[in-house]
Design a protein around this motif. Sequence first.
Motif, mmCIF file in Angstrom:
data_model
loop_
_atom_site.group_PDB
_atom_site.id
_atom_site.type_symbol
_atom_site.label_atom_id
_atom_site.label_comp_id
_atom_site.label_asym_id
_atom_site.label_seq_id
_atom_site.Cartn_x
_atom_site.Cartn_y
_atom_site.Cartn_z
ATOM 1 N N PHE A 130 0.850 -1.186 0.000
ATOM 2 C CA PHE A 130 0.000 0.000 0.000
ATOM 3 C C PHE A 130 0.888 1.239 0.000
ATOM 4 O O PHE A 130 2.042 1.188 0.432
ATOM 5 N N LEU A 131 0.319 2.340 -0.455
ATOM 6 C CA LEU A 131 0.991 3.629 -0.377
ATOM 7 C C LEU A 131 0.320 4.457 0.708
ATOM 8 O O LEU A 131 -0.890 4.677 0.678
ATOM 9 N N LEU A 132 1.106 4.898 1.681
ATOM 10 C CA LEU A 132 0.595 5.714 2.769
ATOM 11 C C LEU A 132 0.565 7.185 2.348
ATOM 12 O O LEU A 132 1.266 7.600 1.430
ATOM 13 N N THR A 133 -0.238 7.961 3.027
ATOM 14 C CA THR A 133 -0.397 9.381 2.701
ATOM 15 C C THR A 133 -0.198 10.196 3.962
ATOM 16 O O THR A 133 -0.688 9.831 5.036
ATOM 17 N N GLY A 134 0.504 11.319 3.832
ATOM 18 C CA GLY A 134 0.679 12.227 4.964
ATOM 19 C C GLY A 134 -0.587 13.024 5.193
ATOM 20 O O GLY A 134 -1.563 12.538 5.755
ATOM 21 N N ILE A 135 -0.604 14.264 4.724
ATOM 22 C CA ILE A 135 -1.788 15.106 4.799
ATOM 23 C C ILE A 135 -2.123 15.568 3.387
ATOM 24 O O ILE A 135 -1.347 16.311 2.784
ATOM 25 N N PRO A 136 -3.240 15.120 2.829
ATOM 26 C CA PRO A 136 -3.586 15.497 1.454
ATOM 27 C C PRO A 136 -3.642 17.008 1.274
ATOM 28 O O PRO A 136 -4.239 17.729 2.074
ATOM 29 N N GLY A 137 -2.985 17.472 0.232
ATOM 30 C CA GLY A 137 -2.976 18.898 -0.059
ATOM 31 C C GLY A 137 -1.845 19.657 0.602
ATOM 32 O O GLY A 137 -1.591 20.811 0.271
ATOM 33 N N LEU A 138 -1.161 19.007 1.547
ATOM 34 C CA LEU A 138 -0.060 19.668 2.251
ATOM 35 C C LEU A 138 1.238 18.872 2.093
ATOM 36 O O LEU A 138 2.086 18.876 2.976
ATOM 37 N N GLU A 139 1.375 18.207 0.953
ATOM 38 C CA GLU A 139 2.548 17.352 0.735
ATOM 39 C C GLU A 139 3.856 18.137 0.840
ATOM 40 O O GLU A 139 4.855 17.628 1.362
ATOM 41 N N SER A 140 3.854 19.381 0.362
ATOM 42 C CA SER A 140 5.088 20.177 0.384
ATOM 43 C C SER A 140 5.503 20.569 1.796
ATOM 44 O O SER A 140 6.671 20.864 2.053
ATOM 45 N N ALA A 141 4.547 20.563 2.715
ATOM 46 C CA ALA A 141 4.846 20.978 4.096
ATOM 47 C C ALA A 141 5.057 19.793 5.024
ATOM 48 O O ALA A 141 5.299 19.986 6.217
ATOM 49 N N GLN A 142 4.974 18.564 4.495
ATOM 50 C CA GLN A 142 5.048 17.391 5.356
ATOM 51 C C GLN A 142 6.364 17.296 6.112
ATOM 52 O O GLN A 142 6.392 16.917 7.281
ATOM 53 N N PHE A 143 7.465 17.665 5.452
ATOM 54 C CA PHE A 143 8.769 17.568 6.107
ATOM 55 C C PHE A 143 8.821 18.449 7.343
ATOM 56 O O PHE A 143 9.403 18.085 8.362
ATOM 57 N N TRP A 144 8.184 19.627 7.266
ATOM 58 C CA TRP A 144 8.207 20.557 8.394
ATOM 59 C C TRP A 144 7.296 20.081 9.532
ATOM 60 O O TRP A 144 7.470 20.498 10.675
ATOM 61 N N LEU A 145 6.343 19.235 9.203
ATOM 62 C CA LEU A 145 5.476 18.688 10.236
ATOM 63 C C LEU A 145 6.152 17.550 10.997
ATOM 64 O O LEU A 145 5.672 17.139 12.052
ATOM 65 N N ALA A 146 7.267 17.047 10.449
ATOM 66 C CA ALA A 146 7.970 15.938 11.095
ATOM 67 C C ALA A 146 8.506 16.350 12.466
ATOM 68 O O ALA A 146 8.514 15.545 13.398
ATOM 69 N N THR A 186 6.888 8.316 6.466
ATOM 70 C CA THR A 186 6.063 9.072 5.523
ATOM 71 C C THR A 186 6.394 10.553 5.566
ATOM 72 O O THR A 186 6.565 11.199 4.523
ATOM 73 N N PHE A 187 6.506 11.116 6.762
ATOM 74 C CA PHE A 187 6.689 12.567 6.894
ATOM 75 C C PHE A 187 8.149 12.994 6.729
ATOM 76 O O PHE A 187 8.413 14.062 6.174
ATOM 77 N N CYS A 188 9.088 12.180 7.213
ATOM 78 C CA CYS A 188 10.503 12.578 7.176
ATOM 79 C C CYS A 188 11.191 12.174 5.878
ATOM 80 O O CYS A 188 11.976 12.948 5.319
ATOM 81 N N LEU A 189 10.922 10.958 5.420
ATOM 82 C CA LEU A 189 11.660 10.412 4.282
ATOM 83 C C LEU A 189 10.827 10.309 3.017
ATOM 84 O O LEU A 189 11.355 9.933 1.959
ATOM 85 N N ASN A 190 9.534 10.616 3.130
ATOM 86 C CA ASN A 190 8.599 10.440 2.010
ATOM 87 C C ASN A 190 8.632 9.003 1.489
ATOM 88 O O ASN A 190 8.417 8.745 0.305
ATOM 89 N N ALA A 191 8.921 8.051 2.397
ATOM 90 C CA ALA A 191 8.913 6.624 2.070
ATOM 91 C C ALA A 191 7.520 6.102 2.377
ATOM 92 O O ALA A 191 7.200 5.803 3.528
ATOM 93 N N ARG A 192 6.702 5.980 1.362
ATOM 94 C CA ARG A 192 5.270 5.766 1.577
ATOM 95 C C ARG A 192 4.832 4.311 1.488
ATOM 96 O O ARG A 192 3.690 3.997 1.827
ATOM 97 N N THR A 193 5.670 3.429 1.058
ATOM 98 C CA THR A 193 5.232 2.047 0.831
ATOM 99 C C THR A 193 5.197 1.249 2.143
ATOM 100 O O THR A 193 6.034 1.444 3.023
ATOM 101 N N ILE A 194 4.220 0.363 2.234
ATOM 102 C CA ILE A 194 4.141 -0.581 3.339
ATOM 103 C C ILE A 194 3.621 -1.908 2.795
ATOM 104 O O ILE A 194 2.662 -1.934 2.019
#
Length: 312
Positions: free
Chosen positions: A12-28, A84-92
Amino acid sequence: MGLFNVTHPAFFLLTGIPGLESAQFWLAGPLCVMYAVSLGGNTVILQAVRAEPRLHQPMCYFLSMLSFTDMAMSVVTLPTVLRTFCLNARTIDFHACLIQMFLIHSFSMMESGILLAMSFDRYMAICDPLRYATVLTNEVIAGMGLAVTSRSFITLLPLPFLIQRLPICRSNVLSHSYCLHPDMMKMACADITINIVYGLFVLISTFGMDLLFIFLSYVLILHSVMAIASQEERLKALNTCVSHILAVLAFYVPMIGVSMVHRFGKNVPGFINVLLSNIYLFVPPVLNPLIYSAKTKEIRRAIVHMFHRIKM
């Protein structure tokens, strides 16, 4: 191909926060702080109860169970959330997702059961104090803990099999950074009525009944407190319940919000659903040690004493 001879995706592919992908790293950063507070705070609570003989009493034993469950929940979600948030590694992996789903729901149900046990503790302490020590013995407390754990694992054991029987062919993109049963079953291209009915049955028969009995226990507690003549004594009795009431609100309010959105919020923006789910999973493990260390004098003193001994 799997146990039920149906097609499943390899991952599966995990998702951080839809629409805020560019800010996900800062949410880490804030997420790491929340995990640190959760793991550190609950570890301190467990160590304080273990090391301080004055805390070897029923309420503190239940608090230890709550802290352990909160730590377990944090450990189960930590790997996928931070990846997901730090490495953008979304697979599980599909089967890893099933295991995570089962553990998340199990520990969540365990927390609900422990909160119910804690409400019974408050009921006995206020409404029937003379029998408190004879009813809530160590054996009874251990039995309640075992019953809560057994109920969670037995009730939720069918969930992975209910997912495995479904062919997953619509998509493999989940809407969270962890795996949940409502999210996974929506990926199926087959009838999911059994999943919906069983999920609703579990929700009502466990979480719903726990909340009902917690409410009834506080109705009885208020009835007993109102019979106390002294206003000072009434406030003192109610003050012993504040920490538990806050913990109940921190757990059930987000859970009810998530359940309502999953079932009735088809037009709700995706980020609202994800935000509520994240609050539901991340906030109680962070708040519970803060609530109990701030509002419970005995816990606060034990923590201060423990750190003082470490410095010595």
